[in-house]
Design a protein around this motif. Structure first.
Motif, PDB file in Angstrom:
ATOM      1  N   LEU A 105      54.547  59.439  10.349  1.00  0.00           N
ATOM      2  CA  LEU A 105      54.277  58.048  10.700  1.00  0.00           C
ATOM      3  C   LEU A 105      53.911  57.310   9.422  1.00  0.00           C
ATOM      4  O   LEU A 105      53.034  57.761   8.671  1.00  0.00           O
ATOM      5  CB  LEU A 105      53.124  57.958  11.701  1.00  0.00           C
ATOM      6  CG  LEU A 105      52.626  56.554  12.019  1.00  0.00           C
ATOM      7  CD1 LEU A 105      53.700  55.739  12.721  1.00  0.00           C
ATOM      8  CD2 LEU A 105      51.351  56.613  12.862  1.00  0.00           C
ATOM      9  N   ALA A 106      54.576  56.192   9.150  1.00  0.00           N
ATOM     10  CA  ALA A 106      54.267  55.366   7.986  1.00  0.00           C
ATOM     11  C   ALA A 106      53.721  54.028   8.451  1.00  0.00           C
ATOM     12  O   ALA A 106      54.296  53.396   9.347  1.00  0.00           O
ATOM     13  CB  ALA A 106      55.507  55.167   7.121  1.00  0.00           C
ATOM     14  N   LEU A 107      52.643  53.583   7.845  1.00  0.00           N
ATOM     15  CA  LEU A 107      51.997  52.328   8.222  1.00  0.00           C
ATOM     16  C   LEU A 107      52.112  51.332   7.080  1.00  0.00           C
ATOM     17  O   LEU A 107      51.697  51.620   5.951  1.00  0.00           O
ATOM     18  CB  LEU A 107      50.525  52.572   8.567  1.00  0.00           C
ATOM     19  CG  LEU A 107      50.272  53.589   9.687  1.00  0.00           C
ATOM     20  CD1 LEU A 107      48.779  53.797   9.888  1.00  0.00           C
ATOM     21  CD2 LEU A 107      50.943  53.156  10.981  1.00  0.00           C
ATOM     22  N   ASP A 108      52.662  50.174   7.390  1.00  0.00           N
ATOM     23  CA  ASP A 108      52.891  49.140   6.383  1.00  0.00           C
ATOM     24  C   ASP A 108      52.001  47.932   6.670  1.00  0.00           C
ATOM     25  O   ASP A 108      52.338  47.072   7.470  1.00  0.00           O
ATOM     26  CB  ASP A 108      54.369  48.730   6.387  1.00  0.00           C
ATOM     27  CG  ASP A 108      54.668  47.651   5.356  1.00  0.00           C
ATOM     28  OD1 ASP A 108      53.936  47.552   4.364  1.00  0.00           O
ATOM     29  OD2 ASP A 108      55.643  46.912   5.563  1.00  0.00           O
ATOM     30  N   GLY A 109      50.831  47.909   6.045  1.00  0.00           N
ATOM     31  CA  GLY A 109      49.970  46.741   6.148  1.00  0.00           C
ATOM     32  C   GLY A 109      49.082  46.687   7.371  1.00  0.00           C
ATOM     33  O   GLY A 109      48.788  45.595   7.861  1.00  0.00           O
ATOM     34  N   VAL A 110      48.633  47.832   7.892  1.00  0.00           N
ATOM     35  CA  VAL A 110      47.685  47.834   9.009  1.00  0.00           C
ATOM     36  C   VAL A 110      46.284  47.672   8.420  1.00  0.00           C
ATOM     37  O   VAL A 110      45.697  48.625   7.904  1.00  0.00           O
ATOM     38  CB  VAL A 110      47.795  49.126   9.843  1.00  0.00           C
ATOM     39  CG1 VAL A 110      46.747  49.135  10.958  1.00  0.00           C
ATOM     40  CG2 VAL A 110      49.190  49.250  10.446  1.00  0.00           C
ATOM     41  N   LEU A 111      45.745  46.484   8.500  1.00  0.00           N
ATOM     42  CA  LEU A 111      44.507  46.138   7.804  1.00  0.00           C
ATOM     43  C   LEU A 111      43.266  46.195   8.685  1.00  0.00           C
ATOM     44  O   LEU A 111      42.149  46.211   8.177  1.00  0.00           O
ATOM     45  CB  LEU A 111      44.630  44.731   7.201  1.00  0.00           C
ATOM     46  CG  LEU A 111      45.791  44.526   6.225  1.00  0.00           C
ATOM     47  CD1 LEU A 111      45.842  43.074   5.773  1.00  0.00           C
ATOM     48  CD2 LEU A 111      45.665  45.449   5.023  1.00  0.00           C
TER      49      LEU A 111
END
Length: 259
Positions: A105-111
């Protein structure tokens, strides 16, 4: 392997670490209790288990716990944990080269730390091999993430990288397919998609979604069909659905990508 250390909080979060990784517990801080509150069954069981494990227990005021984790959501339990190892990108590439299947799983910009924690919980529940994200475009790991993940942040394999786009391209070069959740006319409905054996699922931030450079790297563009009045899910809910679909297909995953 580089490592991280810090604090985790919450009764269930600490309980999961006691159950699965007690070796990582250094010290547990418990809120001071008196009278009937002190003799409650959950409290006595927790103290007995920590004593059995030889873990130091320190009683402090709730205000001190608040200051320790910069939160009032600790439920009276905070634990100091020892270093945990992170996967490096080279190690993740090695897994991709040596195994017949791989689920990342890759997360792009979960802040948002609560979303981040909830996603890590889903990732652990559905057995992903690693969670990949950019260190500069993510909520930091910490007590809020650990509590929201119910301890999964301390259990699921983690792989923070400096550049997510470059990391995904590196995985593609060793035969890993990249699928992402997008809102686009050419996207394929999740329920009709067959995941490849080696696959990264990319989830973007709420509002912005997957950044354009990474979206161009996607081999597959997926969407979750909505049937109600509300037209979207938050990123943690959408991630859970994507990972459930991926896990459900594991016994009969698609073909390995040719390199």
């Amino acid at each position: 392997m580089p490592a991280s250390e810090g604090l985790i909080m919450g009764r269930n979060c600490v309980a999961e670490v006691i159950r699965h990784r007690p070796d990582r517990l250094v010290k547990v801080y418990l809120a001071e209790q008196q009278g009937p509150e002190r003799s409650s069954e959950p409290r006595r069981l927790l103290e007995a288990e920590l004593k059995r494990l030889g873990v130091q227990v320190v009683e402090v005021s709730r205000r001190e716990l608040d200051d320790l984790v910069q939160s009032e959501s600790h439920q009276g339990v905070v634990a100091e944990v020892s270093n945990r190892a992170f996967l490096t990108l080279d190690e993740l590439r090695g897994l991709a080269e040596s195994r017949e299947d791989l689920r990342v799983l890759a997360l792009d910009g979960v802040l948002d730390p609560q979303n981040f924690g909830a996603i890590l919980r889903a990732a652990e529940c559905f057995g992903v091999d690693a969670v990949l994200w950019s260190k500069n475009r993510s909520a930091p790991l910490g007590p809020v993430v650990s509590k929201s993940s119910v301890g999964a942040s301390e259990l699921v394999p983690l792989c923070p990288v400096s550049n997510l786009h470059q990391a995904l391209e590196a995985l593609k070069r060793v035969g890993v397919w990249i699928a992402g959740a997008v809102v686009a006319p050419d996207a394929v409905a999740l329920e009709s998609f067959e995941f490849p054996r080696k696959c990264v699922v990319v989830m973007g931030s709420e509002g912005e979604g997957i950044q354009p450079l990474i979206e161009k790297s996607l081999d597959f563009r997926l969407f979750v069909a909505m049937h109600g009045v509300v037209s979207s899910l938050n990123v943690s809910q959408a991630s859970t659905l994507m990972l459930h679909a991926l896990a459900a297909q594991r016994p009969n995953l698609g073909d390995v990508k040719a390199t």
